[in-house]
Design an enzyme around this catalytic site. Structure first.
Site, PDB file in Angstrom:
ATOM      1  N   HIS A  37       0.896  -1.418   0.073  1.00 12.62           N
ATOM      2  CA  HIS A  37      -0.083   0.076  -0.130  1.00 12.62           C
ATOM      3  C   HIS A  37       1.044   1.275  -0.023  1.00 12.62           C
ATOM      4  O   HIS A  37       0.511   2.415   0.693  1.00 12.62           O
ATOM      5  CB  HIS A  37      -0.935  -0.062   1.081  1.00 12.62           C
ATOM      6  CG  HIS A  37      -2.207  -1.235   1.052  1.00 12.62           C
ATOM      7  ND1 HIS A  37      -3.069  -0.782   0.210  1.00 12.62           N
ATOM      8  CD2 HIS A  37      -2.489  -2.326   1.338  1.00 12.62           C
ATOM      9  CE1 HIS A  37      -4.006  -1.824   0.369  1.00 12.62           C
ATOM     10  NE2 HIS A  37      -3.205  -2.784   1.074  1.00 12.62           N
ATOM     11  N   GLY A 127      -3.552 -11.609  -4.630  1.00 16.28           N
ATOM     12  CA  GLY A 127      -2.862 -10.812  -4.082  1.00 16.28           C
ATOM     13  C   GLY A 127      -1.264 -11.160  -4.941  1.00 16.28           C
ATOM     14  O   GLY A 127      -0.450 -10.723  -4.573  1.00 16.28           O
ATOM     15  N   SER A 130      -2.730 -11.329 -10.718  1.00 12.17           N
ATOM     16  CA  SER A 130      -3.317 -11.893 -11.995  1.00 12.17           C
ATOM     17  C   SER A 130      -3.669 -10.712 -12.905  1.00 12.17           C
ATOM     18  O   SER A 130      -3.851 -10.856 -14.202  1.00 12.17           O
ATOM     19  CB  SER A 130      -4.324 -12.988 -11.689  1.00 12.17           C
ATOM     20  OG  SER A 130      -5.654 -12.340 -11.192  1.00 12.17           O
ATOM     21  N   SER A 131      -4.341  -9.638 -12.403  1.00 13.14           N
ATOM     22  CA  SER A 131      -5.055  -8.660 -13.081  1.00 13.14           C
ATOM     23  C   SER A 131      -3.864  -7.810 -13.972  1.00 13.14           C
ATOM     24  O   SER A 131      -4.101  -7.701 -15.319  1.00 13.14           O
ATOM     25  CB  SER A 131      -5.483  -7.722 -12.284  1.00 13.14           C
ATOM     26  OG  SER A 131      -4.901  -6.849 -11.290  1.00 13.14           O
ATOM     27  N   ASP A 173       2.051  -3.320  -9.891  1.00 12.80           N
ATOM     28  CA  ASP A 173       1.809  -4.685 -10.466  1.00 12.80           C
ATOM     29  C   ASP A 173       2.162  -4.643 -11.999  1.00 12.80           C
ATOM     30  O   ASP A 173       2.706  -5.754 -12.605  1.00 12.80           O
ATOM     31  CB  ASP A 173       0.167  -4.932 -10.167  1.00 12.80           C
ATOM     32  CG  ASP A 173       0.104  -5.046  -8.838  1.00 12.80           C
ATOM     33  OD1 ASP A 173       0.893  -5.242  -8.083  1.00 12.80           O
ATOM     34  OD2 ASP A 173      -1.333  -5.403  -8.716  1.00 12.80           O
TER      35      ASP A 173
HETATM   36  P1  ADP Z   1      -5.165 -10.095  -8.418  1.00 17.99           P
HETATM   37  O1  ADP Z   1      -4.597  -9.088  -9.277  1.00 17.99           O
HETATM   38  O2  ADP Z   1      -4.539 -10.068  -7.089  1.00 17.99           O
HETATM   39  O3  ADP Z   1      -5.073 -11.490  -8.851  1.00 17.99           O
HETATM   40  P2  ADP Z   1      -7.505  -8.508  -8.837  1.00 17.99           P
HETATM   41  O4  ADP Z   1      -8.940  -8.484  -8.095  1.00 17.99           O
HETATM   42  O5  ADP Z   1      -6.859  -7.258  -9.147  1.00 17.99           O
HETATM   43  O6  ADP Z   1      -6.509  -9.565  -7.922  1.00 17.99           O
HETATM   44  O7  ADP Z   1      -7.775  -9.107 -10.316  1.00 17.99           O
HETATM   45  C1  ADP Z   1      -8.470 -10.398 -10.596  1.00 17.99           C
HETATM   46  C2  ADP Z   1      -9.378 -10.375 -11.544  1.00 17.99           C
HETATM   47  O8  ADP Z   1      -8.692 -10.447 -12.872  1.00 17.99           O
HETATM   48  C3  ADP Z   1     -10.448 -11.669 -11.787  1.00 17.99           C
HETATM   49  O9  ADP Z   1     -11.300 -11.487 -10.979  1.00 17.99           O
HETATM   50  C4  ADP Z   1     -10.718 -11.692 -13.115  1.00 17.99           C
HETATM   51  O10 ADP Z   1     -11.795 -10.359 -13.438  1.00 17.99           O
HETATM   52  C5  ADP Z   1      -9.402 -10.935 -13.664  1.00 17.99           C
HETATM   53  N1  ADP Z   1      -8.757 -12.310 -14.301  1.00 17.99           N
HETATM   54  C6  ADP Z   1      -7.421 -12.610 -13.797  1.00 17.99           C
HETATM   55  N2  ADP Z   1      -6.925 -13.649 -14.539  1.00 17.99           N
HETATM   56  C7  ADP Z   1      -8.028 -13.940 -15.431  1.00 17.99           C
HETATM   57  C8  ADP Z   1      -8.068 -15.022 -16.352  1.00 17.99           C
HETATM   58  N3  ADP Z   1      -7.150 -15.985 -16.772  1.00 17.99           N
HETATM   59  N4  ADP Z   1      -9.159 -15.056 -17.345  1.00 17.99           N
HETATM   60  C9  ADP Z   1     -10.083 -13.929 -16.876  1.00 17.99           C
HETATM   61  N5  ADP Z   1     -10.267 -12.899 -16.169  1.00 17.99           N
HETATM   62  C10 ADP Z   1      -8.932 -12.831 -15.400  1.00 17.99           C
HETATM   63 MG    MG Z   2      -4.587  -6.979  -9.344  1.00 20.84          MG
END
Ligand code: ADP
Ligand code: MG
Length: 380
Positions: A37, A127, A130-131, A173
């Site tokens: 943060h 965390g 993935s986004s 990120d």
């Molecule tokens: P983090 O970035 O910590 O994983 P976020 O809430 O920022 O969590 O992002 C997660 C979101 O990104 C998921 O709910 C989805 O909407 C999207 N996402 C991530 N990976 C995929 C994937 N392989 N296919 C589709 N959407 C995805």
């Molecule tokens: Mg994210």
């Protein structure tokens, strides 16, 4: 890597039919070692890119449409390429690729009709970012190898998340997804947007433990923390909390609401911990590194209030396992992962002890990921 390429080729063939021109782009997830943060407060962070990554396989289409299929969710969305610049979010996962496409068009990069298959080994919402991995791999796929300044790519993907998806995330990120280095963490100055590679001392191992929970509170708490930090900076008369010192903050304490004071204290002390942790890495001071991780967790739990019962339990349990040097929650909080620093050789005992304790306490299977610094995004 061969396994991944074959898997993607087969999946693409199954979903879209044969193509002669498939290209695959990879962008990594990340684990943030310390500096939580602090990015949206223009401070310091120390993440490393992971082998866990999002892959986007792409081939041109003969018509005028962009179609994106998520192999993870088994679902597709498509849009006419002419409509991308005026697209509106819907709250669906496809907002991420669509937002990236829109930002590319707005930045002057034409998006050509294409089929995209997305597949990620980064657990979503845990965390490990993935986004950003999704955004960056999709951006590279849509660019089809056209050159872009790496920092422009970072900013463009962040804009997609901030302005289209609507998540007020900082720059960490996307930055580490692009600039990550094999064999090193990177210390990012989120104001100057410069970074340096930070080598971890020999003889340590890092494991992430996924609590497999995500509390709903997190989605409203994140923007709330961003706003509280902005308020703290305004009351302190500094452009951002990056510019605040602990002395200045203590002097102003009486004039600040207690909550705002504690939020600011987390950010100010966390920035200092990133600097101390970086120095401890260079000095090979494993004990200091561990202490700083534990202090970071305490601050996130007590001052910033973004931890939860499961994360606190995982951290406390980890700290009692022989060979563990330090542990803390990582990522936005309210669930997701902890990051654990230990002496090399302690991994097996750590894995079984933490999994067993978590199962006994919460009746859930924690997922455990070994973390080795991997390179940033590129073509597979
Ligand atoms: P983090 O970035 O910590 O994983 P976020 O809430 O920022 O969590 O992002 C997660 C979101 O990104 C998921 O709910 C989805 O909407 C999207 N996402 C991530 N990976 C995929 C994937 N392989 N296919 C589709 N959407 C995805
Ligand atoms: Mg994210």
């Amino acid at each position: 890597m061969v396994g991944t390429a074959t898997f993607l080729k087969d999946a693409f063939l199954r979903v879209f039919g044969p193509t002669a021109t498939l290209r695959v782009w990879r962008a990594p997830g990340r684990v943030n070692l310390i500096g939580e943060h602090t990015d949206y407060n223009l401070g310091f962070v120390l993440p490393m890119a992971l082998e866990l990554a999002c892959y986007t396989a792409a081939a041109p289409r003969p018509d005028r449409r962009l179609r994106v299929f998520s192999e993870n969710y088994g679902e597709a969305r498509e849009w006419p390429v002419e409509d991308l610049s005026a697209a509106a979010p819907t709250g669906h996962w496809s907002d991420y690729p669509l937002g990236v496409a829109r930002e590319l068009v707005r930045a002057g990069f034409a998006v050509r009709p294409a089929n995209l298959l997305v597949w990620s080994t980064v657990p979503p919402g845990s965390g490990l970012s993935s986004s950003a991995a999704l955004e960056v791999s999709v951006a590279l796929a849509l660019l089809e190898g056209r050159p872009i300044e790496p920092l422009e790519l970072v900013k463009l993907c962040r804009r997609a998340e901030n302005e289209f998806v609507g998540a007020p995330c900082g720059i960490m990120d996307q930055y580490v997804a692009v600039f990550g280095r094999k064999g090193a963490a990177i210390r990012i100055d989120c104001r100057s947007l410069e970074h340096e590679a930070v080598q971890l001392p020999a003889g340590v191992a890092i494991l992430a433990v996924n609590s497999m929970v995500k509390h709903q509170l997190g989605s409203s708490a994140y923007p709330e923390r961003v706003a509280q930090c902005r308020e703290a900076a305004a009351r302190l008369g500094v452009p951002s909390l990056r510019d605040a010192t602990l002395e200045r903050l203590e002097q102003a304490r009486a004039a600040l609401p207690e909550l705002v004071f504690r939020r600011a204290r987390h950010v100010v002390t966390e920035n200092a911990r990133v600097e101390e942790f970086t120095a401890a890495c260079a000095a090979g001071d494993l004990a200091a590194m561990g202490r700083l991780l534990a202090a970071s967790h305490q601050s996130l739990r007590d001052d910033y209030e973004v931890s939860c019962e499961e994360l606190d339990f995982l951290v406390e349990t980890a700290l009692a396992i022989p060979g563990v040097l330090g542990a803390r929650m990582t990522g936005g909080g309210f669930g997701g992962c902890t990051v654990n620093l230990m002496e090399a050789g302690a991994e097996e005992r750590f894995r079984s002890n933490i999994a067993e304790a978590y199962r006994r306490r919460f009746g859930r299977e924690a997922q455990i990921y070994p973390c080795v610094p991997a390179p940033g995004a590129g073509e597979l």
